[in-house]
Design a protein around this motif. Structure first.
Motif, PDB file in Angstrom:
ATOM      1  N   MET A 226       0.831  -1.207   0.000  1.00 13.54           N
ATOM      2  CA  MET A 226       0.000   0.000   0.000  1.00 13.54           C
ATOM      3  C   MET A 226       0.864   1.254   0.000  1.00 13.54           C
ATOM      4  N   ALA A 227       1.906   1.235   0.806  1.00 15.40           N
ATOM      5  CA  ALA A 227       2.739   2.423   0.993  1.00 15.40           C
ATOM      6  C   ALA A 227       3.490   2.821  -0.262  1.00 15.40           C
ATOM      7  N   SER A 228       3.777   1.869  -1.122  1.00 20.41           N
ATOM      8  CA  SER A 228       4.681   2.092  -2.258  1.00 20.41           C
ATOM      9  C   SER A 228       3.967   2.313  -3.588  1.00 20.41           C
ATOM     10  N   VAL A 229       2.653   2.499  -3.558  1.00 23.48           N
ATOM     11  CA  VAL A 229       1.900   2.808  -4.774  1.00 23.48           C
ATOM     12  C   VAL A 229       1.139   4.109  -4.570  1.00 23.48           C
ATOM     13  N   ASN A 230       0.730   4.717  -5.668  1.00 22.16           N
ATOM     14  CA  ASN A 230       0.028   5.996  -5.582  1.00 22.16           C
ATOM     15  C   ASN A 230      -1.282   5.862  -4.816  1.00 22.16           C
ATOM     16  N   GLN A 231      -1.446   6.688  -3.786  1.00 19.53           N
ATOM     17  CA  GLN A 231      -2.646   6.684  -2.967  1.00 19.53           C
ATOM     18  C   GLN A 231      -3.535   7.901  -3.227  1.00 19.53           C
ATOM     19  N   LYS A 239       2.027  12.044  -7.551  1.00 19.67           N
ATOM     20  CA  LYS A 239       1.909  10.607  -7.335  1.00 19.67           C
ATOM     21  C   LYS A 239       2.651  10.272  -6.044  1.00 19.67           C
ATOM     22  N   TYR A 240       1.907   9.926  -5.026  1.00 21.56           N
ATOM     23  CA  TYR A 240       2.484   9.780  -3.681  1.00 21.56           C
ATOM     24  C   TYR A 240       1.807   8.629  -2.960  1.00 21.56           C
ATOM     25  N   GLY A 241       2.611   7.841  -2.238  1.00 22.90           N
ATOM     26  CA  GLY A 241       2.089   6.743  -1.451  1.00 22.90           C
ATOM     27  C   GLY A 241       1.952   7.129   0.003  1.00 22.90           C
ATOM     28  N   PHE A 242       2.428   6.274   0.890  1.00 26.29           N
ATOM     29  CA  PHE A 242       2.462   6.583   2.314  1.00 26.29           C
ATOM     30  C   PHE A 242       3.873   7.051   2.668  1.00 26.29           C
ATOM     31  N   GLN A 243       4.145   8.343   2.484  1.00 33.99           N
ATOM     32  CA  GLN A 243       5.452   8.933   2.753  1.00 33.99           C
ATOM     33  C   GLN A 243       6.537   8.387   1.815  1.00 33.99           C
ATOM     34  N   PHE A 244       6.130   7.923   0.661  1.00 33.58           N
ATOM     35  CA  PHE A 244       7.023   7.545  -0.430  1.00 33.58           C
ATOM     36  C   PHE A 244       6.534   8.238  -1.694  1.00 33.58           C
ATOM     37  N   TRP A 245       7.488   8.641  -2.555  1.00 36.17           N
ATOM     38  CA  TRP A 245       7.158   9.216  -3.851  1.00 36.17           C
ATOM     39  C   TRP A 245       7.168   8.118  -4.905  1.00 36.17           C
ATOM     40  N   ILE A 246       6.244   8.203  -5.855  1.00 37.55           N
ATOM     41  CA  ILE A 246       6.211   7.260  -6.965  1.00 37.55           C
ATOM     42  C   ILE A 246       7.113   7.799  -8.071  1.00 37.55           C
ATOM     43  N   ASN A 247       7.978   6.940  -8.617  1.00 39.37           N
ATOM     44  CA  ASN A 247       8.937   7.366  -9.640  1.00 39.37           C
ATOM     45  C   ASN A 247       8.256   7.633 -10.980  1.00 39.37           C
ATOM     46  N   PHE A 248       9.053   8.189 -11.893  1.00 36.36           N
ATOM     47  CA  PHE A 248       8.539   8.604 -13.198  1.00 36.36           C
ATOM     48  C   PHE A 248       7.955   7.438 -14.001  1.00 36.36           C
ATOM     49  N   VAL A 265      13.808   2.344  -4.994  1.00 33.94           N
ATOM     50  CA  VAL A 265      13.466   0.921  -4.935  1.00 33.94           C
ATOM     51  C   VAL A 265      12.881   0.548  -6.293  1.00 33.94           C
ATOM     52  N   LEU A 266      13.578  -0.348  -6.993  1.00 28.73           N
ATOM     53  CA  LEU A 266      13.257  -0.665  -8.385  1.00 28.73           C
ATOM     54  C   LEU A 266      12.942  -2.156  -8.521  1.00 28.73           C
ATOM     55  N   PRO A 267      11.719  -2.561  -8.204  1.00 28.95           N
ATOM     56  CA  PRO A 267      11.386  -3.994  -8.180  1.00 28.95           C
ATOM     57  C   PRO A 267      11.623  -4.719  -9.492  1.00 28.95           C
ATOM     58  N   LYS A 268      11.324  -4.099 -10.628  1.00 29.78           N
ATOM     59  CA  LYS A 268      11.489  -4.784 -11.914  1.00 29.78           C
ATOM     60  C   LYS A 268      12.946  -5.092 -12.222  1.00 29.78           C
ATOM     61  N   LYS A 269      13.860  -4.307 -11.649  1.00 32.13           N
ATOM     62  CA  LYS A 269      15.286  -4.547 -11.834  1.00 32.13           C
ATOM     63  C   LYS A 269      15.889  -5.321 -10.662  1.00 32.13           C
ATOM     64  N   ASP A 270      15.045  -5.612  -9.641  1.00 31.01           N
ATOM     65  CA  ASP A 270      15.522  -6.232  -8.395  1.00 31.01           C
ATOM     66  C   ASP A 270      16.717  -5.444  -7.863  1.00 31.01           C
TER      67      ASP A 270
END
Length: 295
Positions: A226-231, A239-248, A265-270
């Motif tokens: 929840m925190a890491s996606v746009n809320q 584009k902002y989550g729970f005190q995290f910014w969503i990248n471009f 934090v780049l999940p697709k690139k691990d």
């Protein structure tokens, strides 16, 4: 990777942008560890510390200490003004996490002169005019994070630093962390956390691994998802989550601090990219286009 970084660094130097440290971890291994200074030292992470407070909220939620939809006023009844507005009474933890509490301006913080003459920051918060309905608009305000920290302190019965030493810092290998406090002894929360580049990268690795670090579960993946996606509403520019910014790219996220402090934090690139800088320009855009997008 080193060549890509060197090319990026040269462009940053041409633009008079100063990077202090960069560390990249991919598949759990450190693949780049660069520093302008030989000695790794703890530096102010500025608003990156907001993301640490977000994780603290997640931990407290996992323990049943608070919920996203509980109202902040319920935990601070002695601070309420005589005739509190409906806007104030309806502010929830979720609104504070997403910077949608209804402020019409960002209040003081960091080096604002008002900070040095205000002793009770909690009272200052509750006596502000909440012009807008909670959730109606986004306004980046450090007091949202500060009050979340104060709320956790009330819920767990101890200082946020003591709580997080056990729950977060020690499991991440961050020993005796440094975090500035307000005149009332509460953690600044929105900034003032001093960490090394290694410690920042440890935090990022935990986020990338869904809340675990070296086999130890720290915060639930459910909360981080929840925190890491746009809320915010999709038609808003921010584009902002729970005190995290969503990248471009819309699929990754970051902790983001003044003068170019980042944990990407780049999940697709691990992959995790931690950066400590000293710049007040377009460091984010330059790093994204000249380094991260080329990895």
């Amino acid at each position: 990777m080193e060549q890509i970084w060197n090319e990026c660094l040269e462009k940053l130097k041409q633009r008079e942008m100063v990077v202090n440290y960069v560390q990249v971890r991919r598949h759990g291994e450190t693949v780049l560890d660069w520093g302008r200074m030989e000695q790794k030292t703890r530096l102010n992470t500025w608003s990156v510390s907001k993301s640490f407070v977000s994780v603290a909220v997640g931990i407290a939620m996992d323990e049943g200490l608070l919920t996203l939809d509980e109202k902040i006023c319920e935990s601070f009844p002695e601070y309420l003004p005589k005739n509190p507005s409906r806007n104030l009474l309806d502010i929830t933890v979720r609104h504070m996490l997403t910077m949608t509490t209804g402020f019409d301006h960002a209040l003081f913080f960091a080096d604002d002169p008002e900070r040095y003459v205000t002793e009770d920051w909690i009272a200052y918060f509750f006596n502000h005019d909440f012009t807008y309905r909670p959730g109606e608009r986004f306004l980046y305000c450090n007091f949202n994070t500060y009050m979340l920290a104060c709320l956790i302190e009330r819920k767990c019965g101890r200082n946020l630093m003591d709580y997080l030493k056990e729950k977060l810092f020690t499991p991440l290998g961050i020993l005796s962390p440094d975090w500035t406090t307000c005149p009332g002894g509460h953690i600044h929360a929105a900034n003032g956390l001093y960490l090394t580049i290694d410690e920042l990268a440890n935090f990022g690795e935990m986020l990338l691994n869904g809340g675990t670090y070296k086999g130890n579960s720290i915060v639930s993946k459910k909360y981080l998802d929840m925190a890491s996606v746009n809320q915010l509403p999709e038609d808003w520019d921010t584009k902002y989550g729970f005190q995290f910014w969503i990248n471009f790219d819309g699929t990754s996220y970051r902790a983001d601090g003044k003068f170019g402090q980042f944990v990407f934090v780049l999940p697709k690139k691990d992959m995790v990219v931690a950066v400590q800088s000293l710049d007040d320009g377009n460091m984010l855009e330059e790093l994204w286009s000249e380094f991260i997008m080329k990895l």
